[in-house]
Design an enzyme around this catalytic site. Sequence first.
Site, PDB file in Angstrom:
ATOM      1  N   HIS A   1       0.227 -11.742   1.866  1.00 32.44           N
ATOM      2  CA  HIS A   1      -0.768 -10.923   1.153  1.00 32.44           C
ATOM      3  C   HIS A   1      -1.467 -11.699   0.039  1.00 32.44           C
ATOM      4  CE1 HIS A   1      -1.749  -6.480   0.061  1.00 32.44           C
ATOM      5  NE2 HIS A   1      -2.779  -7.274  -0.193  1.00 32.44           N
TER       6      HIS A   1
ATOM      7  N   TYR B   1       0.827  -1.214   0.000  1.00 32.50           N
ATOM      8  CA  TYR B   1       0.000   0.000   0.000  1.00 32.50           C
ATOM      9  C   TYR B   1       0.864   1.267   0.000  1.00 32.50           C
ATOM     10  CZ  TYR B   1      -3.875  -3.120   1.385  1.00 32.50           C
ATOM     11  OH  TYR B   1      -4.809  -4.123   1.461  1.00 32.50           O
TER      12      TYR B   1
HETATM   13  N1  LIG Z   1      -5.899  -8.590   1.337  1.00 35.70           N
HETATM   14  C1  LIG Z   1      -6.143  -8.000   0.188  1.00 35.70           C
HETATM   15  O1  LIG Z   1      -5.688  -8.430  -0.881  1.00 35.70           O
HETATM   16  C2  LIG Z   1      -7.019  -6.787   0.175  1.00 35.70           C
HETATM   17  C3  LIG Z   1      -7.571  -6.334  -1.043  1.00 35.70           C
HETATM   18  C4  LIG Z   1      -8.392  -5.220  -1.015  1.00 35.70           C
HETATM   19  C5  LIG Z   1      -8.655  -4.574   0.177  1.00 35.70           C
HETATM   20  N2  LIG Z   1      -8.094  -5.009   1.343  1.00 35.70           N
HETATM   21  C6  LIG Z   1      -8.341  -4.328   2.633  1.00 35.70           C
HETATM   22  O2  LIG Z   1      -9.735  -4.138   2.791  1.00 35.70           O
HETATM   23  C7  LIG Z   1      -9.998  -2.762   3.028  1.00 35.70           C
HETATM   24  C8  LIG Z   1     -11.372  -2.384   2.527  1.00 35.70           C
HETATM   25  O3  LIG Z   1     -11.467  -2.514   1.127  1.00 35.70           O
HETATM   26  P1  LIG Z   1     -11.562  -1.241   0.153  1.00 35.70           P
HETATM   27  O4  LIG Z   1     -10.999  -0.079   0.862  1.00 35.70           O
HETATM   28  O5  LIG Z   1     -10.977  -1.615  -1.138  1.00 35.70           O
HETATM   29  O6  LIG Z   1     -13.120  -1.100  -0.109  1.00 35.70           O
HETATM   30  P2  LIG Z   1     -14.426  -0.928   0.816  1.00 35.70           P
HETATM   31  O7  LIG Z   1     -14.063  -0.775   2.252  1.00 35.70           O
HETATM   32  O8  LIG Z   1     -15.384  -1.986   0.410  1.00 35.70           O
HETATM   33  O9  LIG Z   1     -15.005   0.437   0.262  1.00 35.70           O
HETATM   34  C9  LIG Z   1     -14.370   1.659   0.470  1.00 35.70           C
HETATM   35  C10 LIG Z   1     -15.190   2.705  -0.261  1.00 35.70           C
HETATM   36  O10 LIG Z   1     -16.480   2.820   0.366  1.00 35.70           O
HETATM   37  C11 LIG Z   1     -16.739   4.159   0.714  1.00 35.70           C
HETATM   38  N3  LIG Z   1     -17.433   4.145   2.006  1.00 35.70           N
HETATM   39  C12 LIG Z   1     -16.949   3.706   3.198  1.00 35.70           C
HETATM   40  N4  LIG Z   1     -17.895   3.811   4.159  1.00 35.70           N
HETATM   41  C13 LIG Z   1     -18.993   4.345   3.572  1.00 35.70           C
HETATM   42  C14 LIG Z   1     -20.267   4.714   4.049  1.00 35.70           C
HETATM   43  N5  LIG Z   1     -20.612   4.525   5.326  1.00 35.70           N
HETATM   44  N6  LIG Z   1     -21.141   5.258   3.169  1.00 35.70           N
HETATM   45  C15 LIG Z   1     -20.789   5.437   1.875  1.00 35.70           C
HETATM   46  N7  LIG Z   1     -19.602   5.098   1.356  1.00 35.70           N
HETATM   47  C16 LIG Z   1     -18.703   4.562   2.202  1.00 35.70           C
HETATM   48  C17 LIG Z   1     -15.396   4.825   0.800  1.00 35.70           C
HETATM   49  O11 LIG Z   1     -15.521   6.188   0.440  1.00 35.70           O
HETATM   50  P3  LIG Z   1     -15.194   7.404   1.457  1.00 35.70           P
HETATM   51  O12 LIG Z   1     -13.709   7.388   1.640  1.00 35.70           O
HETATM   52  O13 LIG Z   1     -15.712   8.575   0.710  1.00 35.70           O
HETATM   53  O14 LIG Z   1     -15.959   7.123   2.734  1.00 35.70           O
HETATM   54  C18 LIG Z   1     -14.567   4.073  -0.237  1.00 35.70           C
HETATM   55  O15 LIG Z   1     -14.760   4.628  -1.518  1.00 35.70           O
HETATM   56  C19 LIG Z   1      -8.856  -2.076   2.287  1.00 35.70           C
HETATM   57  O16 LIG Z   1      -8.739  -0.715   2.635  1.00 35.70           O
HETATM   58  C20 LIG Z   1      -7.694  -2.926   2.676  1.00 35.70           C
HETATM   59  O17 LIG Z   1      -7.235  -2.607   3.976  1.00 35.70           O
HETATM   60  C21 LIG Z   1      -7.295  -6.116   1.354  1.00 35.70           C
END
Ligand SMILES: NC(=O)c1ccc[n+]([C@@H]2O[C@H](COP(=O)([O-])OP(=O)(O)OC[C@H]3O[C@@H](n4cnc5c(N)ncnc54)[C@H](OP(=O)(O)O)[C@@H]3O)[C@@H](O)[C@H]2O)c1
Length: 282
Positions: A113, A55
């Site tokens: 990862h 990241y």
């Molecule tokens: N292990 C892996 O390979 C892997 C892969 C992908 C992700 N991850 C982990 O999982 C975490 C979460 O996944 P992600 O960040 O990709 O996606 P996510 O959490 O599913 O979605 C994040 C998005 O949702 C919006 N959001 C969050 N809360 C909200 C709410 N209450 N109302 C409306 N919109 C909302 C955010 O916008 P705003 O910022 O405008 O709130 C952002 O655009 C990552 O940050 C990472 O730490 C791990």
Amino acid sequence: MSTTTANAPTTPNASSLPMPVLGLGTFRLKGQTVIDAVKSGLSLGYRHIDTAQIYGNEAEVGQAIAESGAPRAELFVTTKIWTEQLAGDRLIPSLRESLAKLRLEAVDLTLIHWPSPGGTVPLKETLDALREAKRLGLTRAIGLSNFTVAQMREAIELVGVAELATNQVEIHPFLQNRQVVDFAKAQGLTLTAYMPLAYGKVMTEPVLIDIATRHDTTPAQVALAWLLQQGFTVIPSSTKPSNQAANLTAKALRLSDEDMARIAALDRGERLANPDFAPAWD
Ligand SMILES: NC(=O)c1ccc[n+]([C@@H]2O[C@H](COP(=O)([O-])OP(=O)(O)OC[C@H]3O[C@@H](n4cnc5c(N)ncnc54)[C@H](OP(=O)(O)O)[C@@H]3O)[C@@H](O)[C@H]2O)c1
């Protein structure tokens, strides 16, 4: 999990907490954005922060934690070893670099990862290095991410399920990952649902909007509650304090059996994280 008493040895820089079921993701967030997001999350009460070497934000996450004043013993910090660092001679040096960036003596959880692309590095070699990192006190627990059923089975055969804190995989209403879920549940392996909001797509889904309206809440909270009620850990990310605060309240939302069934019917196998080096998915 050991309890601390006056005379017992303490681990000064590692949490003694189990993994909090609702954490804060940091994927894509860089620079001041991630510093502000982590500080805001910690001030709102998040105690579980999810980062990764790839990241490119471990230093900023570390800065935010240090500046937040949140007691280290209350925090659960996860990082993930990138695919280029999975070899036995690379993993520990790379974890030490992560710790320096994070300004921590130890992380609470270190994940592989992604499974080694093409199986280049034998899983045993990586798991041995992770266990050595744990023995050295660099990480309190170890685990997996993006592991398929066959790969989970191999990991469990190598080190036993009790050694693995979690498999962090993509799960949201549109990708319910049932084979992975069923296998992990049968083995007693905790799953962490990443992209739990399908990167914001849940907000416009009519069934989720309907359920949210009935509960006087938002589709994001409904999606998180649906995951939490199935026993998954969730790590939504948000840059907005209002969304971060709303997401925290998902823990208190109770969905009915009918709500759960309506959401279960939304599965459409829509995978959002699918790089070309991904394993052959179940
Ligand atoms: N292990 C892996 O390979 C892997 C892969 C992908 C992700 N991850 C982990 O999982 C975490 C979460 O996944 P992600 O960040 O990709 O996606 P996510 O959490 O599913 O979605 C994040 C998005 O949702 C919006 N959001 C969050 N809360 C909200 C709410 N209450 N109302 C409306 N919109 C909302 C955010 O916008 P705003 O910022 O405008 O709130 C952002 O655009 C990552 O940050 C990472 O730490 C791990």
